[in-house]
Design a protein around this motif. Structure first.
Motif, PDB file in Angstrom:
ATOM      1  N   SER A  97      53.955  27.093  55.363  1.00  0.00           N
ATOM      2  CA  SER A  97      54.307  26.622  56.693  1.00  0.00           C
ATOM      3  C   SER A  97      53.031  26.370  57.485  1.00  0.00           C
ATOM      4  CB  SER A  97      55.163  27.676  57.409  1.00  0.00           C
ATOM      5  OG  SER A  97      56.382  27.870  56.730  1.00  0.00           O
ATOM      6  N   THR A 133      59.440  24.672  61.786  1.00  0.00           N
ATOM      7  CA  THR A 133      60.111  24.851  63.073  1.00  0.00           C
ATOM      8  C   THR A 133      60.147  23.521  63.794  1.00  0.00           C
ATOM      9  OG1 THR A 133      59.276  27.110  63.194  1.00  0.00           O
ATOM     10  CG2 THR A 133      60.105  26.151  65.238  1.00  0.00           C
ATOM     11  N   THR A 137      55.927  25.329  70.524  1.00  0.00           N
ATOM     12  CA  THR A 137      55.889  26.158  71.724  1.00  0.00           C
ATOM     13  C   THR A 137      54.790  25.610  72.626  1.00  0.00           C
ATOM     14  OG1 THR A 137      56.661  28.111  70.521  1.00  0.00           O
ATOM     15  CG2 THR A 137      55.518  28.485  72.600  1.00  0.00           C
ATOM     16  N   ASP A 157      63.318  18.460  59.854  1.00  0.00           N
ATOM     17  CA  ASP A 157      62.997  19.810  59.400  1.00  0.00           C
ATOM     18  C   ASP A 157      63.138  19.887  57.885  1.00  0.00           C
ATOM     19  OD1 ASP A 157      62.456  22.496  59.393  1.00  0.00           O
ATOM     20  OD2 ASP A 157      64.404  23.119  60.153  1.00  0.00           O
ATOM     21  N   THR A 191      52.717  26.183  66.827  1.00  0.00           N
ATOM     22  CA  THR A 191      53.811  25.752  65.957  1.00  0.00           C
ATOM     23  C   THR A 191      55.006  26.698  66.031  1.00  0.00           C
ATOM     24  OG1 THR A 191      52.769  26.895  64.094  1.00  0.00           O
ATOM     25  CG2 THR A 191      52.273  24.557  64.356  1.00  0.00           C
ATOM     26  N   THR A 192      54.759  27.966  66.367  1.00  0.00           N
ATOM     27  CA  THR A 192      55.839  28.943  66.524  1.00  0.00           C
ATOM     28  C   THR A 192      55.526  29.852  67.709  1.00  0.00           C
ATOM     29  OG1 THR A 192      54.783  30.534  65.025  1.00  0.00           O
ATOM     30  CG2 THR A 192      56.344  28.986  64.036  1.00  0.00           C
ATOM     31  N   GLU A 193      56.538  30.558  68.189  1.00  0.00           N
ATOM     32  CA  GLU A 193      56.341  31.432  69.341  1.00  0.00           C
ATOM     33  C   GLU A 193      55.379  32.578  69.051  1.00  0.00           C
ATOM     34  OE1 GLU A 193      60.057  32.833  70.804  1.00  0.00           O
ATOM     35  OE2 GLU A 193      60.739  30.860  71.497  1.00  0.00           O
ATOM     36  N   ASP A 194      55.396  33.072  67.808  1.00  0.00           N
ATOM     37  CA  ASP A 194      54.557  34.221  67.474  1.00  0.00           C
ATOM     38  C   ASP A 194      53.267  33.822  66.750  1.00  0.00           C
ATOM     39  OD1 ASP A 194      55.778  33.347  65.191  1.00  0.00           O
ATOM     40  OD2 ASP A 194      56.456  35.319  64.503  1.00  0.00           O
ATOM     41  N   ASP A 195      52.886  32.546  66.840  1.00  0.00           N
ATOM     42  CA  ASP A 195      51.641  32.101  66.200  1.00  0.00           C
ATOM     43  C   ASP A 195      50.453  32.799  66.863  1.00  0.00           C
ATOM     44  OD1 ASP A 195      49.301  30.526  65.417  1.00  0.00           O
ATOM     45  OD2 ASP A 195      50.754  29.068  64.673  1.00  0.00           O
TER      46      ASP A 195
END
Length: 229
Positions: A97, A133, A137, A157, A191-195
């Motif tokens: 990813s 995703t 974000t 996706d 790319t993601t909220e928790d990156d």
């Protein structure tokens, strides 16, 4: 009688001569010579034994197969799975990813839909990864009021990024008709909220931000024009 005595005397003389010769030989080859001879023979056998021990004690680097061939082990084993390099020279990251730090971003100012920022993402050189995703974000500053809401436009996706392949997302910094808002010179994207490695991108010009929105990732830039439906 005299002939017997003469014969016996001759035998005694010969015996005495033999003893003298033996003594001379023993003197010529003294104890030192004997020890030297023993020493010269000893290291040869010790070295031989040491060589055999070294050979048997050294770790094996391979095993014999049934057909007589030998398998050799190497210090580094082949790695497989996510994050391992591909055989064609690609860097680590093949098949994984996309993390924000796997990508390069550009931001342009567009005029459609009252004005928005088009963000183009591509994989860094040698990286192959997937945007699993749909929506990035996005935020202006660290406050909750600067977080862009997804509008659900576009979306594929996953999107495979490698080489010249790109993905687009559109960000509208202001969706209200008031004079409210805060001015920002940068936008934060991940790319993601928790990156753990979000990217802070310089905007082409300062943006007045109030209730921002963001589209999903898309390979068609026309789908990255943010519009409130």
């Amino acid at each position: 009688m005299r002939s017997h005595l003469a014969a016996r005397s001759a035998r005694l003389v010969l015996a005495a001569a033999a003893v003298t010769a033996l003594a001379a030989t023993a003197t010529a080859c003294g104890p030192e010579d004997i020890e030297d001879a023993g020493s010269s023979a000893a290291p040869s056998s010790v070295a031989s034994a040491g060589s055999d021990n070294s050979s048997s004690d050294s770790p094996s680097t391979g095993g014999s197969n049934a057909d007589g061939s030998t398998d050799k082990k190497t210090d580094s084993g082949a790695k497989t799975g996510s994050g391992s390099g591909s055989g064609d020279g690609e860097k680590s990251g093949y098949g994984q990813s996309c993390g924000t730090n796997d990508l390069e971003f550009t931001v342009t100012s567009e005029s459609q839909a009252g004005g928005y920022y088009l963000v183009t993402a591509k994989a860094k050189s040698g990286i192959t990864c997937y945007l699993d995703t749909n929506t990035p974000t996005v935020s202006f500053g660290s406050g909750a009021d600067g977080v862009a809401s997804p509008v659900g436009q576009g979306g594929e996706d996953p999107i495979k990024l490698t080489g010249s392949a790109v993905a687009y997302t559109g960000i509208s910094p202001k969706t209200t008709n008031t004079d409210d808002g805060k001015e920002f010179e940068n936008v934060i994207i991940a790319t993601t909220e928790d990156d753990p490695n979000p990217a802070e991108l310089k905007l082409p010009e300062p943006a007045n931000v109030d209730k921002p929105i963001v589209t999903n990732w898309a390979t068609n830039r026309a789908e990255a024009i943010p519009v409130i439906v």
